[in-house]
Write an enzyme that holds these catalytic residues in place. Structure first.
Site, PDB file in Angstrom:
ATOM      1  N   SER A 138      33.476   5.106  18.826  1.00 40.86           N
ATOM      2  CA  SER A 138      32.368   4.240  18.434  1.00 40.86           C
ATOM      3  C   SER A 138      31.372   4.925  17.507  1.00 40.86           C
ATOM      4  CB  SER A 138      31.637   3.739  19.676  1.00 40.86           C
ATOM      5  OG  SER A 138      31.179   4.826  20.456  1.00 40.86           O
ATOM      6  N   LYS A 156      34.492  16.535  14.094  1.00 42.09           N
ATOM      7  CA  LYS A 156      33.996  15.193  14.417  1.00 42.09           C
ATOM      8  C   LYS A 156      32.996  14.774  13.339  1.00 42.09           C
ATOM      9  CE  LYS A 156      31.649  14.624  18.316  1.00 42.09           C
ATOM     10  NZ  LYS A 156      31.388  14.395  19.759  1.00 42.09           N
ATOM     11  N   ASP A 286      29.727   9.551  30.027  1.00 41.55           N
ATOM     12  CA  ASP A 286      30.685   8.666  29.363  1.00 41.55           C
ATOM     13  C   ASP A 286      32.077   8.917  29.941  1.00 41.55           C
ATOM     14  OD1 ASP A 286      32.308   7.179  27.748  1.00 41.55           O
ATOM     15  OD2 ASP A 286      31.537   7.958  25.849  1.00 41.55           O
ATOM     16  N   ASN A 291      37.780  11.187  26.187  1.00 35.44           N
ATOM     17  CA  ASN A 291      36.938  12.390  26.224  1.00 35.44           C
ATOM     18  C   ASN A 291      37.630  13.560  26.919  1.00 35.44           C
ATOM     19  OD1 ASN A 291      34.871  11.072  24.897  1.00 35.44           O
ATOM     20  ND2 ASN A 291      33.835  10.461  26.778  1.00 35.44           N
ATOM     21  N   ASP A 305      33.852  15.868  24.702  1.00 31.54           N
ATOM     22  CA  ASP A 305      32.665  15.191  24.166  1.00 31.54           C
ATOM     23  C   ASP A 305      31.488  15.387  25.111  1.00 31.54           C
ATOM     24  OD1 ASP A 305      30.722  13.061  23.503  1.00 31.54           O
ATOM     25  OD2 ASP A 305      32.256  12.394  22.111  1.00 31.54           O
TER      26      ASP A 305
END
Length: 439
Positions: A138, A156, A286, A291, A305
């Site tokens: 996202s 990233k 999250d 992840n 992450d």
């Protein structure tokens, strides 16, 4: 979807993103009309919510959110991780695509992002930079690269305009949810929206993400169950996060592994969450499966992450410990009291649905107390089905919905996601023994 079809520019302007949300609303509205006419033709009397939550409408919404990316897609991911609560189970498979299938930036947009971060001669840092990402989510997408030193790294790259769009995206999606009737008119979600905006701004700060990566690297340095990559500081920028490239496979691949390997992996991840809550006072909130990576050769878990790491308020940890202790003692009334105190249940719900709530809590407490050999079998979905059967009328009474504090909402999102993972991988966990270590 072919790889070529996944390259779509990220809409950056407020009007373009509002127009994209308008396309969702328009597509859903047309779908509702078609579905409603079809049901009327069959002699049925359709209800608004039934017309809204159809597989066709869910597919339209999921596809458009994956094109938008940013905060709008993030909210869709949060909803999709609620197993069977906000969405009927038949829609879960459709919305689950939001967890790992964002569209890619086209090469021109990616090049512009990298030039903004590193300058127009950014390629001088690399022997190789793969323009096709290995993952897209996202907030950003991840590329594999090799530095001129020969070091393999993952990079990233944040989508352009993400930070600028957070407030408007969340406000617009919230307005859509209210207008759709999915949220009760009297439910005040203002503080939760404010906290969501704050956390998403933090997730979009890759300097902070890197610092939390270093923090967890230190905290887990002696825990051989986990691997935490290190950021490459020389190329670190607010919108670009380079880190060690660590080999691994998607966590879902565990589904084909042996029972022992599945159990070991999810036990490790669950124990880490308990340590985050009760020891570290910092939790990565999250639970997106993307992840994590799993290494079949040595069984280690790669943690990828750290954007959603947040400090755990002492009062929240105390409340969860109280709930944990009540569950271990097996006193149903104490569990119910803890849930009321935490605002997961309202007193009005207890007054109106007290019997159903006691039955639900009793099923869970009995599961913790009387699991054969102390192992809760998440491959047996019958207890969950029994809880869900009793929860449906409680949840349907939307005028009595309660919301805990925003802090607990984000913590609970992680806990719910771990339960979903345990169910998906059909693991057996010594849950009571694990909880006693933190009681």
């Amino acid at each position: 979807m072919s790889e070529r079809d996944r390259f779509r520019p990220v809409p950056q302007g407020r009007l373009s993103r509002l127009a994209a949300l308008g396309q969702i609303a328009g597509g859903v509205a047309s779908g509702m009309v078609a579905e409603g006419l079809g049901r009327l033709a069959r002699g049925e009397r359709p209800h608004l919510r039934d017309l809204l939550l159809t597989p066709s409408n869910a597919m339209k919404a999921a596809d458009q959110l994956s094109r938008m990316r940013g905060a709008a897609m993030k909210l869709g991911q949060m909803i999709s991780l609620e197993p069977g609560e906000f969405l009927p189970p038949e829609l879960q498979a459709i919305f689950s695509q939001l967890r790992a299938s964002a569209h890619f930036m086209p090469p021109s947009q990616l090049t512009a992002c990298l030039s903004d971060a590193w300058g127009p001669d950014w390629r001088r840092h690399f022997d190789r930079f793969d323009m096709v990402p290995i993952a897209a989510a996202s907030i950003g997408q991840v590329h594999r690269a090799v530095l001129t030193s020969g070091q393999a790294i993952a990079v990233k790259v944040q989508y352009p305009g993400v930070v600028r769009s957070i407030d408007s995206d969340i406000d617009n999606v919230a307005a859509f949810l209210r207008l759709s009737g999915l949220l009760p008119a009297g439910l005040d979600i203002t503080p939760h929206l404010a906290e969501a905006k704050r956390q998403l701004r933090e997730e979009a700060d890759y300097l902070r993400d890197a610092e939390e990566m270093r923090r967890f690297g230190r905290l887990l340095a002696d825990d051989t169950r986990f691997i935490v990559p290190s950021p490459v500081d020389t190329l670190l920028r607010p919108t670009v996060l380079p880190m060690d490239f660590v080999e691994g496979v998607p966590l879902e691949r565990l589904a084909a592994a042996s029972q022992a390997k599945r159990d070991a992996a999810v036990t490790a991840i669950s124990d880490l969450a308990l340590r985050e809550l009760f020891v570290f006072a910092h939790m990565q909130t999250d639970p997106n499966f993307a992840n994590y990576l799993w290494r079949p050769d040595d069984g280690r878990i790669v943690l990828l992450d750290f954007g959603a790491v947040r400090p755990v308020a002492p009062e929240s940890a105390d409340d969860y410990r109280r709930l944990l202790r009540a569950s271990l003692t097996g006193r149903v009334e104490d569990v119910r009291g803890a849930l009321i105190e935490m605002q997961y249940l309202s007193r009005a719900q207890v007054d109106r649905h007290g019997r159903l709530l006691v039955e639900m809590i009793s099923i869970v407490v009995d599961l913790v107390q009387n699991a054969p050999d102390g192992l809760i079998d998440f491959g047996d979905h019958s207890p969950i089905a029994r809880v869900r059967e009793r929860a449906l009328p409680v949840f349907a009474d939307r005028a009595l919905w309660a919301l805990p504090s925003p802090d607990k909402m984000f913590l609970q999102r992680k806990i719910t996601g771990l339960a979903f993972l345990a169910l998906k991988l059909r693991v057996r966990l010594p849950l009571a023994d694990m909880l006693r270590d933190y009681a």
